[in-house]
Scaffold this motif. Structure first.
Motif, PDB file in Angstrom:
ATOM      1  N   ALA A  94       0.856  -1.233   0.126  1.00  0.00           N
ATOM      2  CA  ALA A  94       0.121  -0.093   0.007  1.00  0.00           C
ATOM      3  C   ALA A  94       0.893   1.239  -0.022  1.00  0.00           C
ATOM      4  O   ALA A  94       1.852   1.375   0.743  1.00  0.00           O
ATOM      5  CB  ALA A  94      -0.958   0.117   1.317  1.00  0.00           C
ATOM      6  N   GLN A  95       0.363   2.138  -0.711  1.00  0.00           N
ATOM      7  CA  GLN A  95       1.072   3.571  -0.734  1.00  0.00           C
ATOM      8  C   GLN A  95       0.100   4.473  -0.697  1.00  0.00           C
ATOM      9  O   GLN A  95      -0.934   4.500  -1.182  1.00  0.00           O
ATOM     10  CB  GLN A  95       1.856   3.770  -2.179  1.00  0.00           C
ATOM     11  N   ALA A  96       0.678   5.700   0.143  1.00  0.00           N
ATOM     12  CA  ALA A  96      -0.116   6.824   0.402  1.00  0.00           C
ATOM     13  C   ALA A  96      -0.449   7.516  -1.004  1.00  0.00           C
ATOM     14  O   ALA A  96       0.484   7.363  -1.946  1.00  0.00           O
ATOM     15  CB  ALA A  96       0.449   8.060   1.206  1.00  0.00           C
ATOM     16  N   GLN A  97      -1.472   8.275  -1.357  1.00  0.00           N
ATOM     17  CA  GLN A  97      -1.832   9.010  -2.576  1.00  0.00           C
ATOM     18  C   GLN A  97      -2.470  10.208  -2.196  1.00  0.00           C
ATOM     19  O   GLN A  97      -3.513  10.000  -1.562  1.00  0.00           O
ATOM     20  CB  GLN A  97      -2.643   7.884  -3.677  1.00  0.00           C
ATOM     21  N   THR A  98      -1.902  11.376  -2.861  1.00  0.00           N
ATOM     22  CA  THR A  98      -3.126  12.565  -2.314  1.00  0.00           C
ATOM     23  C   THR A  98      -4.234  12.692  -3.456  1.00  0.00           C
ATOM     24  O   THR A  98      -4.410  11.923  -4.399  1.00  0.00           O
ATOM     25  CB  THR A  98      -1.949  13.608  -3.091  1.00  0.00           C
ATOM     26  N   GLY A  99      -5.107  13.309  -2.963  1.00  0.00           N
ATOM     27  CA  GLY A  99      -6.224  13.480  -3.598  1.00  0.00           C
ATOM     28  C   GLY A  99      -6.169  13.978  -4.992  1.00  0.00           C
ATOM     29  O   GLY A  99      -6.816  13.635  -5.989  1.00  0.00           O
ATOM     30  N   ALA A 100      -5.181  14.780  -5.057  1.00  0.00           N
ATOM     31  CA  ALA A 100      -4.977  15.485  -6.411  1.00  0.00           C
ATOM     32  C   ALA A 100      -4.670  14.407  -7.407  1.00  0.00           C
ATOM     33  O   ALA A 100      -4.907  14.382  -8.665  1.00  0.00           O
ATOM     34  CB  ALA A 100      -3.748  16.355  -6.501  1.00  0.00           C
ATOM     35  N   LEU A 101      -3.777  13.447  -7.024  1.00  0.00           N
ATOM     36  CA  LEU A 101      -3.359  12.217  -7.791  1.00  0.00           C
ATOM     37  C   LEU A 101      -4.455  11.269  -8.293  1.00  0.00           C
ATOM     38  O   LEU A 101      -4.501  10.934  -9.306  1.00  0.00           O
ATOM     39  CB  LEU A 101      -2.281  11.502  -7.351  1.00  0.00           C
ATOM     40  N   SER A 102      -5.263  11.059  -7.189  1.00  0.00           N
ATOM     41  CA  SER A 102      -6.719  10.369  -7.436  1.00  0.00           C
ATOM     42  C   SER A 102      -7.447  11.156  -8.523  1.00  0.00           C
ATOM     43  O   SER A 102      -7.996  10.242  -9.502  1.00  0.00           O
ATOM     44  CB  SER A 102      -7.347  10.263  -6.050  1.00  0.00           C
ATOM     45  N   MET A 103      -7.469  12.332  -8.515  1.00  0.00           N
ATOM     46  CA  MET A 103      -8.131  13.139  -9.465  1.00  0.00           C
ATOM     47  C   MET A 103      -7.575  12.814 -10.899  1.00  0.00           C
ATOM     48  O   MET A 103      -8.142  12.819 -11.972  1.00  0.00           O
ATOM     49  CB  MET A 103      -8.290  14.440  -9.108  1.00  0.00           C
TER      50      MET A 103
END
Length: 124
Positions: A94-103
């Motif tokens: 698992a890796q953290a991901q910012t909301g911007a990268l999700s968008m």
């Protein structure tokens, strides 16, 4: 490496000051590298969704979040103090991901190659 977005594109999409204290040229290079690595289909002209995603990627890069160092995934963490308890467990890989990268991922979904792990071979 393909060119999906330019500094002028990002300036147009996000306005002045999008880079903060970062380097515009380097941020756009990082964004184009990321898009190339993800094998986003390149069209002429580049589709607006891809340009917008590239602009957001450049902004993430300028803020040091696109190719940022990451810590290893936490397998299990437990903190207990009197009656307060915090427990964290992440799945392997698992890796953290910012909301911007999700968008950005959602913007690019239709432009990314479909991979289902199945390869069909045809005998000639």
């Amino acid at each position: 490496m393909a060119t999906y977005v330019t500094v002028d594109d990002v300036d147009t999409k996000l306005g002045a000051g999008w880079e903060g204290t970062g380097d515009k040229t380097r941020a756009v290079l990082d964004a184009n590298t990321w898009l190339t690595a993800k094998r986003v289909r390149l069209s002429d002209p580049v589709d607006d969704d891809v340009v917008m995603a590239g602009a957001l990627l450049a902004q993430e890069a300028a803020n040091g979040r696109l190719y940022a160092d990451t810590d290893g995934a936490v397998k299990r963490e437990r903190v207990r103090a009197d009656t307060v308890e915090v427990e964290t467990e992440y799945q392997d890989g698992a890796q953290a991901q910012t909301g911007a990268l999700s968008m950005i991922s959602d913007l690019l979904a239709t432009y990314l190659p479909k991979t289902n792990g199945v390869t069909i071979l045809k005998r000639l």
